[in-house]
Scaffold this active site. Structure first.
Site, mmCIF file in Angstrom:
data_model
loop_
_atom_site.group_PDB
_atom_site.id
_atom_site.type_symbol
_atom_site.label_atom_id
_atom_site.label_comp_id
_atom_site.label_asym_id
_atom_site.label_seq_id
_atom_site.Cartn_x
_atom_site.Cartn_y
_atom_site.Cartn_z
ATOM 1 N N HIS A 54 -17.949 2.948 -4.539
ATOM 2 C CA HIS A 54 -16.808 2.330 -3.846
ATOM 3 C C HIS A 54 -16.696 0.818 -4.064
ATOM 4 C CE1 HIS A 54 -15.949 6.123 -2.146
ATOM 5 N NE2 HIS A 54 -16.714 6.073 -1.074
ATOM 6 N N HIS B 164 -10.152 5.604 2.565
ATOM 7 C CA HIS B 164 -11.301 6.405 2.995
ATOM 8 C C HIS B 164 -11.228 6.749 4.492
ATOM 9 C CE1 HIS B 164 -15.226 8.133 2.845
ATOM 10 N NE2 HIS B 164 -15.604 7.523 1.733
ATOM 11 N N GLU C 200 -9.860 12.153 -0.122
ATOM 12 C CA GLU C 200 -9.643 10.894 -0.827
ATOM 13 C C GLU C 200 -9.012 11.166 -2.189
ATOM 14 O OE1 GLU C 200 -13.593 8.738 -0.611
ATOM 15 O OE2 GLU C 200 -14.009 10.623 0.418
#
Length: 344
Positions: free
Chosen positions: A109, A178, A309
């Site tokens: 991420h 997220h 996601e």
């Protein structure tokens, strides 16, 4: 009609530059969303049940402090590259790039300080808010000055999230939000009574560090076949699964398409996910452990939320047969995901 209001939410700690964090409240007849200029974080998403009662269906915190401390990316936009890059390493045009390792041997991420941990510049729109930031060349090890715009717009029951970006050097990019959802209301014990379907004929098997092996496997005859709705708790039991944290491979194309649907029979709430992205990571909050104090002093145990996601496939920068994750100078990255809330 959507109303948009802005209000102060807090200040960043002095060691983080001390900037002001604003909260933007988008409200229609059927949905109310609150979004921060810090990390483009969705802190609240209230939607109606079949009796017309509003509940907040996303996990998060009451204060800015909750979000500036370590947490599992609640509600945030993550990037420059969502999901995992194996060994935090990739090669472009003969040059090797090394990223920060923040997930075992991998980069997750965006790295140590990704897009979820920075202040964005907001602009109020008639039915939403647009956030901008420049991610400088070399930030978190990524090449190129990257200009990024994230736009949230609310129209009736539909929340649209649009991501746009332009770069000065070729760079991998894959952006997603997220948010952790529980259609029974945040703070509810688990999501076992949710019924879920995902429009995907294949998924990506992963190694023990959650990096795709490279195989694109058919869902047919496996616990990953979610093309027809399954009740989550019973399905996990039936297939002896500890939960999902996998990319489902969507039908390719740039057009909007329905890719997932979640229904919560007790409240009647439904959520549809539509997107232009090539993949969707279905995650069932396997790493939640009840240690975080969330909104209204709620605790968030394992499997108390799910994430859907929409993004490129994980580690695509190292797997040439995966969808292209590279953005070149002169091109525009442009993807949209729509969340549609209803009752049944």
């Amino acid at each position: 009609m959507t109303t948009v209001r802005r209000k102060a939410f807090g200040r960043m700690p002095p060691e983080e530059g001390g900037g002001e964090v604003e909260k933007f409240v988008l409200q229609s007849d059927s949905v109310r969303v609150e979004i921060l200029s810090f990390g483009c974080i969705i802190t609240t998403l209230e939607t109606k049940d079949r009796d017309g009662q509003f509940s907040d269906v996303v996990l998060g915190f009451d204060t800015l402090e909750g979000y500036t401390r370590k947490h599992p990316f609640f509600g945030a936009v993550v990037g420059r590259v969502a999901n995992r890059i194996a060994n935090g390493r990739f090669t472009l045009d003969g040059k090797e790039y090394q990223l920060f390792l923040n997930n075992g041997p991998n980069s997750l991420h965006g790295g140590a300080k990704g897009f979820d941990k920075v202040l964005w510049s907001p602009q109020v729109l008639p039915n939403g808010v647009r956030f901008f930031r420049l991610s400088p060349d070399g930030e978190e090890g990524y090449p190129g000055d990257l200009k990024v715009w994230v736009t949230y717009t609310l129209s009736g029951r539909e929340l649209a999230i649009n991501y746009q970006a332009q770069t000065s050097k070729t760079t991998p990019i894959s952006l997603t939000n997220h948010a952790y959802f529980n259609l029974a209301g945040q703070g509810s014990r688990d999501v076992y009574d949710h019924e879920i379907s995902i429009e995907a004929d294949s998924y990506l098997p992963v190694d023990d560090t959650k990096i795709p092996t490279g195989e694109v496997a058919a869902v047919q005859g496996t616990g990953f076949d979610l093309r027809q709705p399954v009740e989550l708790g019973k399905h996990l039991q039936k297939f002896h699964l500890d939960g999902f944290d996998h990319n489902f491979c969507l039908h390719q194309g740039q057009d909007r398409r329905l890719v997932a649907r979640v229904f919560h029979p007790p409240t009647g709430r439904t959520m549809e996910v539509h997107t232009t992205q090539p993949g969707i990571q279905f995650y069932t909050g396997n790493n939640l452990d009840g240690s975080l104090k969330g909104k209204g002093a709620a605790t968030y145990p394992k499997h108390s939320a799910f994430c859907l996601e929409t993004q490129n496939w994980p580690d695509a920068v190292n797997k040439p047969h995966f969808p292209n994750v590279l953005l070149h100078p002169g091109e525009e990255y442009n993807h949209t995901t729509w969340l549609v809330f209803n009752t049944a």
